[in-house]
Design a protein around this motif. Structure first.
Motif, PDB file in Angstrom:
ATOM      1  N   SER A  32     -48.041 -17.258 -16.001  1.00 27.04           N
ATOM      2  CA  SER A  32     -48.668 -18.578 -16.073  1.00 27.04           C
ATOM      3  C   SER A  32     -48.049 -19.487 -15.037  1.00 27.04           C
ATOM      4  O   SER A  32     -46.857 -19.385 -14.762  1.00 27.04           O
ATOM      5  CB  SER A  32     -48.437 -19.203 -17.445  1.00 27.04           C
ATOM      6  N   TYR A  33     -48.826 -20.354 -14.489  1.00 32.36           N
ATOM      7  CA  TYR A  33     -48.253 -21.381 -13.621  1.00 32.36           C
ATOM      8  C   TYR A  33     -49.213 -22.551 -13.444  1.00 32.36           C
ATOM      9  O   TYR A  33     -50.322 -22.529 -13.978  1.00 32.36           O
ATOM     10  CB  TYR A  33     -47.826 -20.807 -12.274  1.00 32.36           C
ATOM     11  N   THR A  34     -48.765 -23.540 -12.720  1.00 29.49           N
ATOM     12  CA  THR A  34     -49.600 -24.721 -12.514  1.00 29.49           C
ATOM     13  C   THR A  34     -49.943 -24.838 -11.034  1.00 29.49           C
ATOM     14  O   THR A  34     -49.201 -24.393 -10.172  1.00 29.49           O
ATOM     15  CB  THR A  34     -48.877 -26.004 -12.950  1.00 29.49           C
ATOM     16  N   VAL A  35     -51.083 -25.442 -10.784  1.00 31.64           N
ATOM     17  CA  VAL A  35     -51.514 -25.709  -9.412  1.00 31.64           C
ATOM     18  C   VAL A  35     -51.806 -27.199  -9.327  1.00 31.64           C
ATOM     19  O   VAL A  35     -52.582 -27.725 -10.134  1.00 31.64           O
ATOM     20  CB  VAL A  35     -52.775 -24.899  -9.053  1.00 31.64           C
ATOM     21  N   LYS A  36     -51.168 -27.862  -8.387  1.00 26.75           N
ATOM     22  CA  LYS A  36     -51.355 -29.313  -8.248  1.00 26.75           C
ATOM     23  C   LYS A  36     -52.682 -29.624  -7.570  1.00 26.75           C
ATOM     24  O   LYS A  36     -53.159 -28.852  -6.739  1.00 26.75           O
ATOM     25  CB  LYS A  36     -50.212 -29.899  -7.402  1.00 26.75           C
TER      26      LYS A  36
END
Lengths: 224, 224
Positions: A32-36
């Motif tokens: 899982s990760y975030t993308v700005k």
DNA sequence: ATAAGAGTATGATTAATATCATATTTTCAG
DNA sequence: CTGAAAATATGATATTAATCATACTCTTAT
């Protein structure tokens, strides 16, 4: 690491066809990760060795045309899988994916997905259905681009954005797009897009408040 | 009834992934027939309960737009399967298929194809790949329609027709299209299409001989 | 063989859209 | 808070493409 089992978003995608065991396996292999906002998930021509599941946020799928314009082919939101086509075709991705929001994304490696294909026919069939749905939309889009004037394409785009992504409390469209991006969806020049919006504003069909767009009269819009 | 086993055309489509037994089964359930030039295989909105395998001939896949114009979304030739999308999505067909030639076609009922899906993963994967290929092409077509001028789209269409369907002994394009149909592929008015062809003719890039089109200078065409 | 209809061709005109220019407003980093 | 950059807005103009009009040329059915 979050358990996929409890992820509501999973129910929206083909992943709903996975068995309990497969979901557990999924939770172990996914990252899982975030993308700005403004950052790419992947870029046209890249090799993406798996699929992305969108947990939160909206992204634009774009293609750079020879004249340097960015055409937005579609928008993708929560619950959709990205990169399936590329993975199945064993080709680099055909479109870039860029976050319009801050996004939360899970990546599932190709080997896992292909394993599901081989062992779970329901999952295969779900993926096929999704891709077939995309194909139908794309064919319709070709006809729209070829046959409908810019004004009508803009009107239909506004209605689509309204119906698909909804509105804020003040009734303004929730998707955050610049006029340039909106023009990129419609397939027209930025100035033409701005001009037509301004015209619809004067006619009272929509209301412009800064970069916010409020649809006053959907019926009038659908008749454009 | 012809045996599918000996049908060369089968090797060109997803059907090549079927096992010997499945091919024998296929030969028993399929029905062969001919479609005369100008006649439809099926029409937009119809329910087609299976897929069509083209043994001979070329057909146009079209959609009627609101203004009454016929947009040709793609051309399909020998070895391709039609109606897969509709069958998988369990929806009426989205496009009409009309013969440009006299065609020979085999119809395979849905129940059989779905059976192959369930029992033969290689076949499923082949079908998926085909559909994914179609999706990529459709996305690219959207960008072309939105971003490229008519002249360029026409030039690229001519090259595509040349490379995909080949030429007669006199070097004229083998696909038999009226100017109206060519305009329907390009996404422009018939007169505009004729005008541009005539212009290219004067420039020596192509040669027009009646309704025949001969590509003199592919390089010049690709630079338009 | 020939007339009718479909298809092709071309000119004139209009309409749609892109491009160029410039102002105004908004956003955002420092 | 403030100035620079980005985004929005609008006018003027140029370009592209559609539409309308008309003529010509093939097919094709009788």
């Amino acid at each position: 690491m979050n358990k996929c089992e409890q992820c509501i978003v999973r129910q929206l995608s083909s992943l709903k066809a996975l068995t309990k065991d497969e979901i557990i396996r999924l939770a172990e292999c996914k990252t899982s990760y975030t993308v700005k906002k403004g950052e790419p998930l992947f870029t046209e021509g890249e090799n993406v060795n798996g699929v992305f599941c969108i947990r939160e946020g909206i992204c634009k799928m774009t293609k750079l045309s020879a004249n340097g314009n960015e055409q937005i082919v579609k928008l993708t939101a929560k619950g959709e899988l990205l990169g399936q086509r590329s993975m199945i075709s064993e080709e680099p991705v055909n479109l870039s994916a860029v976050a319009l929001d801050d996004m939360e994304v899970c990546f599932i490696p190709k080997t896992e997905v292909m394993g599901f294909f081989n062992r779970n026919n329901q999952f295969s069939l779900q993926v096929m259905k999704t891709i077939c749905g995309g194909l139908k939309e794309a064919d319709d889009q070709v006809v729209a681009m070829a046959q409908k004037p810019v004004r009508q394409r803009l009107a239909e785009t506004l209605l689509y954005l309204h119906d698909t992504f909804g509105v804020h409390d003040d009734n303004s469209l929730r998707v955050k797009l610049t006029r340039e991006e909106l023009a990129g969806i419609v397939g027209t020049a930025t100035e033409s897009c701005i001009r037509l919006l301004s015209e619809m504003n004067k006619l009272g069909i929509i209301r412009l408040d800064g970069k916010k767009i409020i649809i006053n009269n959907p019926t009038a819009l659908s008749k454009v």
